[in-house]
Write an enzyme that holds these catalytic residues in place. Sequence first.
Site, PDB file in Angstrom:
ATOM      1  N   ASN A   9       0.864  -1.184   0.000  1.00 14.71           N
ATOM      2  CA  ASN A   9       0.000   0.000   0.000  1.00 14.71           C
ATOM      3  C   ASN A   9       0.903   1.238   0.000  1.00 14.71           C
ATOM      4  O   ASN A   9       1.470   1.585   1.028  1.00 14.71           O
ATOM      5  CB  ASN A   9      -0.888  -0.044   1.261  1.00 14.71           C
ATOM      6  CG  ASN A   9      -1.695   1.227   1.454  1.00 14.71           C
ATOM      7  OD1 ASN A   9      -1.811   2.052   0.543  1.00 14.71           O
ATOM      8  ND2 ASN A   9      -2.257   1.391   2.641  1.00 14.71           N
ATOM      9  N   TRP A  10       1.024   1.849  -1.157  1.00 19.05           N
ATOM     10  CA  TRP A  10       1.975   2.964  -1.292  1.00 19.05           C
ATOM     11  C   TRP A  10       1.408   4.288  -0.772  1.00 19.05           C
ATOM     12  O   TRP A  10       2.114   5.304  -0.768  1.00 19.05           O
ATOM     13  CB  TRP A  10       2.417   3.105  -2.766  1.00 19.05           C
ATOM     14  CG  TRP A  10       3.208   1.924  -3.254  1.00 19.05           C
ATOM     15  CD1 TRP A  10       3.619   0.853  -2.499  1.00 19.05           C
ATOM     16  CD2 TRP A  10       3.694   1.680  -4.582  1.00 19.05           C
ATOM     17  NE1 TRP A  10       4.318  -0.034  -3.284  1.00 19.05           N
ATOM     18  CE2 TRP A  10       4.385   0.451  -4.560  1.00 19.05           C
ATOM     19  CE3 TRP A  10       3.613   2.389  -5.793  1.00 19.05           C
ATOM     20  CZ2 TRP A  10       4.991  -0.089  -5.697  1.00 19.05           C
ATOM     21  CZ3 TRP A  10       4.217   1.839  -6.920  1.00 19.05           C
ATOM     22  CH2 TRP A  10       4.898   0.626  -6.873  1.00 19.05           C
ATOM     23  N   LYS A  11       0.159   4.282  -0.384  1.00 18.95           N
ATOM     24  CA  LYS A  11      -0.486   5.492   0.173  1.00 18.95           C
ATOM     25  C   LYS A  11      -0.253   6.701  -0.747  1.00 18.95           C
ATOM     26  O   LYS A  11      -0.174   6.531  -1.960  1.00 18.95           O
ATOM     27  CB  LYS A  11       0.008   5.747   1.605  1.00 18.95           C
ATOM     28  CG  LYS A  11      -0.135   4.500   2.480  1.00 18.95           C
ATOM     29  CD  LYS A  11       0.002   4.765   3.945  1.00 18.95           C
ATOM     30  CE  LYS A  11      -0.132   3.446   4.710  1.00 18.95           C
ATOM     31  NZ  LYS A  11      -0.126   3.602   6.144  1.00 18.95           N
ATOM     32  N   HIS A  96      -9.619   1.441   5.189  1.00 20.55           N
ATOM     33  CA  HIS A  96      -8.318   1.647   5.841  1.00 20.55           C
ATOM     34  C   HIS A  96      -8.470   2.644   6.986  1.00 20.55           C
ATOM     35  O   HIS A  96      -9.254   3.583   6.889  1.00 20.55           O
ATOM     36  CB  HIS A  96      -7.295   2.164   4.820  1.00 20.55           C
ATOM     37  CG  HIS A  96      -5.901   2.152   5.358  1.00 20.55           C
ATOM     38  ND1 HIS A  96      -5.436   3.134   6.193  1.00 20.55           N
ATOM     39  CD2 HIS A  96      -4.894   1.256   5.219  1.00 20.55           C
ATOM     40  CE1 HIS A  96      -4.187   2.836   6.542  1.00 20.55           C
ATOM     41  NE2 HIS A  96      -3.830   1.703   5.954  1.00 20.55           N
ATOM     42  N   GLU A  98      -6.785   5.061   7.948  1.00 15.65           N
ATOM     43  CA  GLU A  98      -6.568   6.483   7.610  1.00 15.65           C
ATOM     44  C   GLU A  98      -7.821   7.079   6.978  1.00 15.65           C
ATOM     45  O   GLU A  98      -8.105   8.270   7.133  1.00 15.65           O
ATOM     46  CB  GLU A  98      -5.340   6.610   6.688  1.00 15.65           C
ATOM     47  CG  GLU A  98      -4.057   6.430   7.484  1.00 15.65           C
ATOM     48  CD  GLU A  98      -2.922   5.745   6.749  1.00 15.65           C
ATOM     49  OE1 GLU A  98      -2.949   5.713   5.501  1.00 15.65           O
ATOM     50  OE2 GLU A  98      -2.017   5.221   7.421  1.00 15.65           O
ATOM     51  N   GLU A 168      -5.746  -4.549  10.917  1.00 13.48           N
ATOM     52  CA  GLU A 168      -4.702  -3.545  11.102  1.00 13.48           C
ATOM     53  C   GLU A 168      -4.986  -2.738  12.371  1.00 13.48           C
ATOM     54  O   GLU A 168      -5.789  -1.791  12.334  1.00 13.48           O
ATOM     55  CB  GLU A 168      -4.660  -2.587   9.906  1.00 13.48           C
ATOM     56  CG  GLU A 168      -4.266  -3.239   8.607  1.00 13.48           C
ATOM     57  CD  GLU A 168      -3.630  -2.222   7.649  1.00 13.48           C
ATOM     58  OE1 GLU A 168      -2.530  -2.497   7.174  1.00 13.48           O
ATOM     59  OE2 GLU A 168      -4.218  -1.159   7.411  1.00 13.48           O
ATOM     60  N   GLY A 174       2.398   2.378  10.968  1.00 11.46           N
ATOM     61  CA  GLY A 174       3.416   3.410  10.817  1.00 11.46           C
ATOM     62  C   GLY A 174       4.121   3.788  12.103  1.00 11.46           C
ATOM     63  O   GLY A 174       4.773   4.828  12.170  1.00 11.46           O
ATOM     64  N   SER A 214       3.160  -1.924  10.652  1.00 10.92           N
ATOM     65  CA  SER A 214       4.608  -2.005  10.882  1.00 10.92           C
ATOM     66  C   SER A 214       5.219  -3.346  10.494  1.00 10.92           C
ATOM     67  O   SER A 214       6.107  -3.864  11.173  1.00 10.92           O
ATOM     68  CB  SER A 214       4.938  -1.648  12.341  1.00 10.92           C
ATOM     69  OG  SER A 214       4.568  -0.294  12.588  1.00 10.92           O
ATOM     70  N   GLY A 235       2.694  -1.116   4.449  1.00 12.68           N
ATOM     71  CA  GLY A 235       2.730   0.307   4.095  1.00 12.68           C
ATOM     72  C   GLY A 235       4.154   0.764   3.851  1.00 12.68           C
ATOM     73  O   GLY A 235       4.732   0.557   2.778  1.00 12.68           O
ATOM     74  N   GLY A 236       4.766   1.383   4.860  1.00 12.36           N
ATOM     75  CA  GLY A 236       6.097   1.976   4.736  1.00 12.36           C
ATOM     76  C   GLY A 236       7.134   1.084   4.064  1.00 12.36           C
ATOM     77  O   GLY A 236       7.865   1.538   3.179  1.00 12.36           O
TER      78      GLY A 236
HETATM   79  P1  PGA Z   1       2.688   0.440   7.820  1.00  9.95           P
HETATM   80  O1  PGA Z   1       1.234   0.698   7.176  1.00  9.95           O
HETATM   81  O2  PGA Z   1       3.199  -0.865   7.242  1.00  9.95           O
HETATM   82  O3  PGA Z   1       3.510   1.613   7.385  1.00  9.95           O
HETATM   83  O4  PGA Z   1       2.502   0.351   9.286  1.00  9.95           O
HETATM   84  C1  PGA Z   1       0.336  -0.350   6.971  1.00  9.95           C
HETATM   85  C2  PGA Z   1      -0.933   0.163   6.364  1.00  9.95           C
HETATM   86  O5  PGA Z   1      -1.317   1.292   6.665  1.00  9.95           O
HETATM   87  O6  PGA Z   1      -1.589  -0.535   5.576  1.00  9.95           O
END
Ligand code: PGA
Length: 254
Positions: A9-11, A96, A98, A168, A174, A214, A235-236
């Site tokens: 997930n490159w956001k 998600h 966010e 999640e 993050g 994470s 994500g990251g």
């Molecule tokens: P993260 O994000 O791996 O940076 O914690 C995961 C996500 O938001 O899907």
Amino acid sequence: MITSLIVGNWKMHGTQAHCFDLAQRIAQNLRRKPARADVVLAPPYTALAQVKRVIKNSKIKLGAQNSHWEESGAFTGEISPVMLKDAGCEFVILGHSERRHILQESDIIIAKKVDAAVRNGLRPILCVGETLKERRSGRTAMVIARQLRIALKGLVKGGIDRIDIAYEPVWAIGTGQTATPVQISQVHKRIRQFLKRSFGAAKAGRVRILYGGSVAPDNALTLMETPEVSGLLVGGASLKAETFLPIVHCLSKN
Ligand code: PGA
């Protein structure tokens, strides 16, 4: 046996050129060394076409990070499931944290999006998870049950076969604070129980339940070996080939 699923997930990161380059590094590696899991890349909307071009002759699938619930209409700034299908997406991340917490998406909005995605031939990756406050006050199970109940209530018949779920915990996203295998398997077992009650054991058994929060190269294998984990939402660490590829290949070391 369920095939595991690893999602990047490159956001809201990356120009078209950057996303093209990143997808190319990943695709080249996976051509040489196929993954023992399905791999989905979810770039920002603006880079969907570039990434699609790169992964054309590979097994990597394209995903979007959100979609609207209507197929078209006066919704300035929104993208519909029909458009995502047309752009080559097979998957879409929905619910998600966010979007739930920063963009105030409610359970009802997410339910409409899940339903619309499935009806339009996209495969939603439905995210659920509790905040730190909810966990500390012992409400984790209740919050996740509510998120699942509402999101899956209006699903078309057989729709559960076309959904993946991602647990999640909001506090793990993050932050570098990954949930422990015990915490993860407790929640995943509850999700599986919920699915069994709602859709029967056979269908429930086939739903992939991913963990996200994470995920990194050094914890990916432990997470994948945690009971009831059938994939990872990254994500990251998905923003660099050097960190994403070891996660994708974590199962290959066995
Ligand atoms: P993260 O994000 O791996 O940076 O914690 C995961 C996500 O938001 O899907």
